[in-house]
Motif scaffolding. Structure first.
Motif, PDB file in Angstrom:
ATOM      1  N   GLY A  56       0.805  -1.225   0.000  1.00  0.00           N
ATOM      2  CA  GLY A  56       0.000   0.000   0.000  1.00  0.00           C
ATOM      3  C   GLY A  56       0.836   1.272   0.000  1.00  0.00           C
ATOM      4  O   GLY A  56       1.778   1.427  -0.789  1.00  0.00           O
ATOM      5  N   SER A  58       2.939   2.288   2.152  1.00  0.00           N
ATOM      6  CA  SER A  58       4.343   2.052   2.502  1.00  0.00           C
ATOM      7  C   SER A  58       5.138   1.623   1.273  1.00  0.00           C
ATOM      8  O   SER A  58       6.310   1.976   1.115  1.00  0.00           O
ATOM      9  CB  SER A  58       4.442   1.000   3.607  1.00  0.00           C
ATOM     10  OG  SER A  58       3.803   1.469   4.774  1.00  0.00           O
ATOM     11  N   ILE A 101       9.202  -1.874   5.019  1.00  0.00           N
ATOM     12  CA  ILE A 101       8.625  -0.592   5.417  1.00  0.00           C
ATOM     13  C   ILE A 101       7.192  -0.858   5.835  1.00  0.00           C
ATOM     14  O   ILE A 101       6.391  -1.366   5.037  1.00  0.00           O
ATOM     15  CB  ILE A 101       8.658   0.426   4.263  1.00  0.00           C
ATOM     16  CG1 ILE A 101      10.073   0.559   3.691  1.00  0.00           C
ATOM     17  CG2 ILE A 101       8.162   1.790   4.740  1.00  0.00           C
ATOM     18  CD1 ILE A 101      10.180   1.541   2.541  1.00  0.00           C
ATOM     19  N   SER A 102       6.877  -0.537   7.084  1.00  0.00           N
ATOM     20  CA  SER A 102       5.527  -0.811   7.571  1.00  0.00           C
ATOM     21  C   SER A 102       5.179   0.107   8.733  1.00  0.00           C
ATOM     22  O   SER A 102       5.841   0.063   9.769  1.00  0.00           O
ATOM     23  CB  SER A 102       5.420  -2.272   8.019  1.00  0.00           C
ATOM     24  OG  SER A 102       4.149  -2.520   8.562  1.00  0.00           O
ATOM     25  N   GLN A 103       4.179   0.921   8.547  1.00  0.00           N
ATOM     26  CA  GLN A 103       3.719   1.799   9.620  1.00  0.00           C
ATOM     27  C   GLN A 103       3.416   0.975  10.859  1.00  0.00           C
ATOM     28  O   GLN A 103       3.951   1.219  11.923  1.00  0.00           O
ATOM     29  CB  GLN A 103       2.469   2.554   9.143  1.00  0.00           C
ATOM     30  CG  GLN A 103       1.969   3.663  10.062  1.00  0.00           C
ATOM     31  CD  GLN A 103       1.242   3.192  11.293  1.00  0.00           C
ATOM     32  OE1 GLN A 103       1.547   3.629  12.416  1.00  0.00           O
ATOM     33  NE2 GLN A 103       0.303   2.290  11.143  1.00  0.00           N
ATOM     34  N   GLY A 105       3.917  -2.314  11.401  1.00  0.00           N
ATOM     35  CA  GLY A 105       4.827  -3.412  11.718  1.00  0.00           C
ATOM     36  C   GLY A 105       4.118  -4.739  11.865  1.00  0.00           C
ATOM     37  O   GLY A 105       4.691  -5.705  12.375  1.00  0.00           O
ATOM     38  N   ALA A 154      -6.423   5.898   6.534  1.00  0.00           N
ATOM     39  CA  ALA A 154      -5.592   6.363   5.419  1.00  0.00           C
ATOM     40  C   ALA A 154      -4.281   6.913   5.967  1.00  0.00           C
ATOM     41  O   ALA A 154      -4.257   7.822   6.791  1.00  0.00           O
ATOM     42  CB  ALA A 154      -6.324   7.431   4.623  1.00  0.00           C
ATOM     43  N   GLN A 162       8.270   7.936   6.510  1.00  0.00           N
ATOM     44  CA  GLN A 162       9.037   6.876   5.838  1.00  0.00           C
ATOM     45  C   GLN A 162       9.995   7.478   4.811  1.00  0.00           C
ATOM     46  O   GLN A 162      11.164   7.083   4.718  1.00  0.00           O
ATOM     47  CB  GLN A 162       8.069   5.897   5.142  1.00  0.00           C
ATOM     48  CG  GLN A 162       7.327   5.007   6.123  1.00  0.00           C
ATOM     49  CD  GLN A 162       6.057   4.382   5.550  1.00  0.00           C
ATOM     50  OE1 GLN A 162       5.576   4.779   4.480  1.00  0.00           O
ATOM     51  NE2 GLN A 162       5.506   3.418   6.259  1.00  0.00           N
ATOM     52  N   LYS A 238      -4.910   7.503  -2.055  1.00  0.00           N
ATOM     53  CA  LYS A 238      -5.593   8.282  -1.017  1.00  0.00           C
ATOM     54  C   LYS A 238      -7.009   8.606  -1.456  1.00  0.00           C
ATOM     55  O   LYS A 238      -7.956   8.446  -0.709  1.00  0.00           O
ATOM     56  CB  LYS A 238      -4.859   9.606  -0.724  1.00  0.00           C
ATOM     57  CG  LYS A 238      -3.610   9.561   0.107  1.00  0.00           C
ATOM     58  CD  LYS A 238      -3.803   9.226   1.562  1.00  0.00           C
ATOM     59  CE  LYS A 238      -3.754   7.750   1.811  1.00  0.00           C
ATOM     60  NZ  LYS A 238      -2.477   7.094   1.935  1.00  0.00           N
ATOM     61  N   GLU A 241      -9.357   5.390  -1.651  1.00  0.00           N
ATOM     62  CA  GLU A 241      -9.710   4.676  -0.422  1.00  0.00           C
ATOM     63  C   GLU A 241     -10.661   5.463   0.473  1.00  0.00           C
ATOM     64  O   GLU A 241     -11.445   4.860   1.193  1.00  0.00           O
ATOM     65  CB  GLU A 241      -8.468   4.221   0.355  1.00  0.00           C
ATOM     66  CG  GLU A 241      -7.642   5.317   0.966  1.00  0.00           C
ATOM     67  CD  GLU A 241      -6.412   4.778   1.697  1.00  0.00           C
ATOM     68  OE1 GLU A 241      -6.469   3.670   2.250  1.00  0.00           O
ATOM     69  OE2 GLU A 241      -5.400   5.492   1.723  1.00  0.00           O
TER      70      GLU A 241
HETATM   71  C1  F6R Z   1      -3.246   3.398   2.767  1.00  0.00           C
HETATM   72  C2  F6R Z   1      -2.879   2.498   3.820  1.00  0.00           C
HETATM   73  C3  F6R Z   1      -2.470   1.110   3.486  1.00  0.00           C
HETATM   74  C4  F6R Z   1      -1.210   0.722   4.258  1.00  0.00           C
HETATM   75  C5  F6R Z   1      -0.840  -0.734   4.018  1.00  0.00           C
HETATM   76  C6  F6R Z   1       0.443  -1.123   4.696  1.00  0.00           C
HETATM   77  O1  F6R Z   1      -3.568   4.656   3.241  1.00  0.00           O
HETATM   78  O2  F6R Z   1      -2.875   2.869   4.977  1.00  0.00           O
HETATM   79  O3  F6R Z   1      -2.247   0.982   2.114  1.00  0.00           O
HETATM   80  O4  F6R Z   1      -0.172   1.573   3.865  1.00  0.00           O
HETATM   81  O5  F6R Z   1      -1.880  -1.559   4.470  1.00  0.00           O
HETATM   82  O6  F6R Z   1       0.377  -0.960   6.072  1.00  0.00           O
HETATM   83  P1  F6R Z   1       1.667  -0.892   6.960  1.00  0.00           P
HETATM   84  O7  F6R Z   1       2.460   0.282   6.559  1.00  0.00           O
HETATM   85  O8  F6R Z   1       1.167  -0.829   8.361  1.00  0.00           O
HETATM   86  O9  F6R Z   1       2.440  -2.175   6.686  1.00  0.00           O
END
Ligand code: F6R
Length: 357
Positions: A56, A58, A101-103, A105, A154, A162, A238, A241
């Protein structure tokens, strides 16, 4: 807490300049030298190819990171969508370094790849907003995003965090390798933070653009070249979604290879024009879609602007433009969703962290 904000998304968009400054502080010592973990530094020096794995938004940050690591640190980079990588693994180089890369994790698709490559014995670095998360614990190294909790589904401030941390990783590696940089990267990041703050003060203007260009449309296209293309795919994600407008980001040069068939009278086309070397070409693409009836909104950058542009961004270093050009994309999506009465913070069918493959 949302405080006085109507939605977490708007609050988190506004927090971005402060997150940038936090990252600059956290990654520098008192002598303004970068202070990255020595193990991360040596892993970056040892590798012959970086594999960025993400999903996504990330993943979109990873596309921007590729250009930093290649142009600043001179290491080849591949960026892969985690779910695809799992069953379609490319041929790996001799000394790969995996960067997740993961918000959150916690993304299961990314974790699936991490488990696989650890079994193969390859080193892994996780860039995350949640240092104790699964991807962080199971990787060899972690880089913290310092974005603070991101509540809106979002992703906004995690994306720009990142990008900033990827820039810092690239610069640190370049310094460790003794490569000369032609600009002061930390100063340029600070300039970008200021530019982001200027943009978050221009919400009314961007709300007006959302009203003018996106009120009842079924679809919208984002076009850009080079760094702008990377931001276009994020801008489209963005918008789709949270507003449910069908949106797609395209490389300007690809238009004539098919997509231009979709342009009808009144189709909104949002064009980014922040890159000097492709300014002429993207302007040509705008002409092409306008000639077919598109309602084109050009978002350009100071120094490259033309009279007919809908919005002009403050000038920042050409590598860092995604940090600023994404802000109007986020705000356009926010206001388009708001005007349609959508649930901005909790769009239908989506979860904040996707823990199933
Ligand atoms: C879009 C969104 C998703 C995340 C995706 C990865 O706004 O939030 O596309 O970016 O699900 O999530 P993470 O970064 O937590 O691995």
């Amino acid at each position: 807490e949302k405080g006085t904000y109507p939605h977490f998304m708007l609050k988190e968009i506004d927090e971005q300049p402060f997150v940038m400054r936090k990252i600059i502080n956290e990654y520098q010592n008192e002598n303004n030298e970068l202070k990255l973990d020595a193990d991360i530094r040596s892993a970056m020096q040892k590798t012959d190819r970086v594999y960025i794995i993400a999903a996504g938004t990330s993943y979109h940050a990873g596309l921007v990171g590729k250009s930093f690591i290649e142009k600043i640190a001179n290491i080849p980079v591949e960026v892969h969508v985690a779910s695809e990588f799992s069953y379609n693994m490319p041929l790996l180089s001799d000394n790969p370094l995996f960067v997740f890369i993961s918000q959150s994790g916690e993304t299961a698709d990314s974790r699936g790849v991490l488990v696989k490559i650890k079994e193969m014995g390859h080193p892994a670095l996780t860039m995350t907003n949640v240092p104790g998360s699964t991807l962080s614990r199971e990787a060899d190294y972690t880089l913290n995003l310092y974005a603070g909790p991101e509540i809106a589904v979002a992703s906004t401030k995690a994306y720009t965090a990142q990008i900033a941390v990827l820039a810092i990783l690239a610069v640190d590696t370049a310094q460790a390798k003794g490569l000369e940089l032609e600009f002061d990267p930390m100063q340029e990041l600070a300039i970008a933070a200021n530019a982001m703050e200027i943009l978050t003060d221009q919400k009314d203007e961007i709300e007006g653009l959302a009203r003018d260009y996106l009120p009842t449309t079924r679809n919208a296209f984002f076009i850009g070249r080079s760094a702008d293309y990377n931001v276009c795919v994020e801008g489209a994600l963005k918008l789709k979604e949270i507003s449910y407008i069908q949106a797609e980001g395209f490389a300007g040069g690809e238009l004539k290879h098919g997509t231009i068939a979709l342009i009808e009278d009144g189709t909104p086309v949002i064009a980014l024009a922040t890159q000097a070397n492709v300014n002429y070409s993207i302007r040509g693409n705008v002409q092409e879609v306008v000639a077919r009836g598109a309602n084109a909104m050009v978002i350009s950058m100071k120094g490259l602007e033309q009279d007919e542009d809908a919005f002009v961004l403050p000038h920042v270093h050409e590598l860092l433009t995604p940090l600023v050009s994404v802000v109007p994309m986020q705000l356009l999506a926010y206001y388009a969703a708001l005007h349609r009465g959508c649930d901005v913070d909790k769009p239908r069918n989506l979860a904040k962290s996707v823990t199933v493959e």
